[in-house]
Design an enzyme around this catalytic site. Structure first.
Site, PDB file in Angstrom:
ATOM      1  N   HIS A   1     -18.354  11.274   3.079  1.00  0.00           N
ATOM      2  CA  HIS A   1     -18.888   9.948   3.394  1.00  0.00           C
ATOM      3  C   HIS A   1     -20.411  10.054   3.466  1.00  0.00           C
ATOM      4  O   HIS A   1     -20.926  10.979   4.084  1.00  0.00           O
ATOM      5  CB  HIS A   1     -18.305   9.476   4.738  1.00  0.00           C
ATOM      6  CG  HIS A   1     -18.779   8.129   5.155  1.00  0.00           C
ATOM      7  ND1 HIS A   1     -18.217   6.966   4.666  1.00  0.00           N
ATOM      8  CD2 HIS A   1     -19.771   7.746   5.988  1.00  0.00           C
ATOM      9  CE1 HIS A   1     -18.860   5.925   5.201  1.00  0.00           C
ATOM     10  NE2 HIS A   1     -19.799   6.383   6.013  1.00  0.00           N
TER      11      HIS A   1
ATOM     12  N   ASP B   1     -12.813   6.529   8.234  1.00  0.00           N
ATOM     13  CA  ASP B   1     -14.083   7.258   8.438  1.00  0.00           C
ATOM     14  C   ASP B   1     -14.176   7.864   9.840  1.00  0.00           C
ATOM     15  O   ASP B   1     -15.278   8.124  10.337  1.00  0.00           O
ATOM     16  CB  ASP B   1     -15.308   6.345   8.185  1.00  0.00           C
ATOM     17  CG  ASP B   1     -15.374   5.830   6.754  1.00  0.00           C
ATOM     18  OD1 ASP B   1     -14.884   6.534   5.854  1.00  0.00           O
ATOM     19  OD2 ASP B   1     -15.895   4.721   6.545  1.00  0.00           O
TER      20      ASP B   1
ATOM     21  N   ARG C   1       0.815  -1.216   0.000  1.00  0.00           N
ATOM     22  CA  ARG C   1       0.000   0.000   0.000  1.00  0.00           C
ATOM     23  C   ARG C   1       0.850   1.269   0.000  1.00  0.00           C
ATOM     24  O   ARG C   1       0.526   2.240  -0.664  1.00  0.00           O
ATOM     25  CB  ARG C   1      -0.918   0.028   1.231  1.00  0.00           C
ATOM     26  CG  ARG C   1      -2.076  -0.909   1.140  1.00  0.00           C
ATOM     27  CD  ARG C   1      -3.063  -0.709   2.283  1.00  0.00           C
ATOM     28  NE  ARG C   1      -3.996  -1.826   2.342  1.00  0.00           N
ATOM     29  CZ  ARG C   1      -5.081  -1.933   1.572  1.00  0.00           C
ATOM     30  NH1 ARG C   1      -5.387  -0.994   0.716  1.00  0.00           N
ATOM     31  NH2 ARG C   1      -5.867  -2.990   1.661  1.00  0.00           N
TER      32      ARG C   1
ATOM     33  N   ARG D   1      -9.696   3.136  -2.238  1.00  0.00           N
ATOM     34  CA  ARG D   1      -8.518   2.453  -1.695  1.00  0.00           C
ATOM     35  C   ARG D   1      -8.303   2.876  -0.249  1.00  0.00           C
ATOM     36  O   ARG D   1      -8.525   4.042   0.099  1.00  0.00           O
ATOM     37  CB  ARG D   1      -7.251   2.821  -2.486  1.00  0.00           C
ATOM     38  CG  ARG D   1      -7.285   2.456  -3.944  1.00  0.00           C
ATOM     39  CD  ARG D   1      -7.424   0.972  -4.202  1.00  0.00           C
ATOM     40  NE  ARG D   1      -6.355   0.162  -3.651  1.00  0.00           N
ATOM     41  CZ  ARG D   1      -6.385  -1.165  -3.596  1.00  0.00           C
ATOM     42  NH1 ARG D   1      -7.440  -1.825  -4.024  1.00  0.00           N
ATOM     43  NH2 ARG D   1      -5.374  -1.834  -3.096  1.00  0.00           N
TER      44      ARG D   1
HETATM   45  C1  GRF Z   1     -20.274   9.209  -2.738  1.00  0.00           C
HETATM   46  O1  GRF Z   1     -21.473   8.712  -2.216  1.00  0.00           O
HETATM   47  C2  GRF Z   1     -19.322   9.549  -1.625  1.00  0.00           C
HETATM   48  O2  GRF Z   1     -19.972   9.988  -0.463  1.00  0.00           O
HETATM   49  C3  GRF Z   1     -18.643   8.237  -1.361  1.00  0.00           C
HETATM   50  O3  GRF Z   1     -18.500   7.658  -2.618  1.00  0.00           O
HETATM   51  C4  GRF Z   1     -19.491   8.164  -3.509  1.00  0.00           C
HETATM   52  C5  GRF Z   1     -18.768   8.747  -4.673  1.00  0.00           C
HETATM   53  O4  GRF Z   1     -19.641   9.146  -5.684  1.00  0.00           O
HETATM   54  N1  GRF Z   1     -17.399   8.445  -0.657  1.00  0.00           N
HETATM   55  P1  GRF Z   1     -19.077   9.984  -6.910  1.00  0.00           P
HETATM   56  O5  GRF Z   1     -17.984   9.164  -7.552  1.00  0.00           O
HETATM   57  O6  GRF Z   1     -18.565  11.287  -6.377  1.00  0.00           O
HETATM   58  O7  GRF Z   1     -20.250  10.162  -7.817  1.00  0.00           O
END
Ligand code: GRF
Length: 216
Positions: free
Chosen positions: A111, A147, A67, A93
């Protein structure tokens, strides 16, 4: 004044990235998208960024020995483009500890839940299973704790009877597209301070770090 150089990391469709690109078109927006990095060459977001004339780089995680090697390759691309703030937007990732340390205080994520509830994946289904009446999205600083970094701002939406994970996700996503550009603006304006592990956003009206959308 010079605009803050933002690097956006994606793995997929890139709708949050597109919202940031759109926001950054305004003359008075204090940040610019200097680079979009994807770990997936075919990610639809890469073509979207290219179509908007944004520099892109693909750094595949495949074939990397570990990683941290991947993280260092991503970081090198960001540095090469003078990036000052790294924005995760559907980047799938998990970093080694090295990356959040390298970008401490300059690495944010969005998130699709009201953290600290519902971490990880399939969070809309987690919210439905828990029977919560309100969900939403959270923009937070990224630390080694997945998160779990300090919360900057949230947007809340209702969970309605008959919702599916998809309908709830779509309602939340509309708020993500409002919230993320707002937070990047605040960071570019130098408003963020971390005090006792919590984020303070200076000079915005009280309550402005919580958006609430009752719209279905
Ligand atoms: C979103 O729901 C974001 O909150 C999560 O992954 C998704 C990404 O969507 N982390 P996009 O690729 O921005 O349309």
């Amino acid at each position: 004044m010079a605009k803050l150089k933002v690097g956006v990391l994606i793995s997929g469709r890139g709708s949050n990235m597109a919202a940031l690109i759109e926001a950054a078109k305004a003359d008075d927006y204090p940040a610019e998208i200097a680079l979009v990095v994807s770990n997936v060459a075919e990610a639809p977001g890469v073509a979207v960024a290219q179509g908007q004339g944004i520099a892109t780089a693909v750094v595949s995680h495949r074939g990397q020995p570990d990683r941290e090697t991947f993280d260092r390759a991503v970081s090198a691309e960001l540095e090469r483009h003078g990036v000052e703030l790294v924005v995760l937007a559907g980047f799938m990732r998990i970093f080694s500890p090295w990356f959040p340390q390298r970008w401490t205080g300059r690495l944010i994520n969005i998130h699709p839940s009201l953290l600290p509830a519902f971490k990880g994946l399939h969070v809309q289904q987690q919210a439905l299973d828990a029977g919560v009446r309100v969900s939403g999205c959270t923009v937070h600083l990224v630390t080694e704790d997945l998160d779990g970094g300090p919360i900057i701002a949230q947007a809340a939406v209702p969970v309605l009877a008959g919702d599916t994970a998809d309908s709830l996700a779509a309602r939340i996503l509309r708020q993500e597209h409002r919230l993320y550009p707002l937070v990047v603006r605040w960071i570019a304006e130098g408003r963020l301070a971390i005090e006792g592990g919590r984020v303070r956003v200076a000079g915005v009206p009280a309550g402005a770090t919580l958006l609430f959308s009752p719209e279905p």
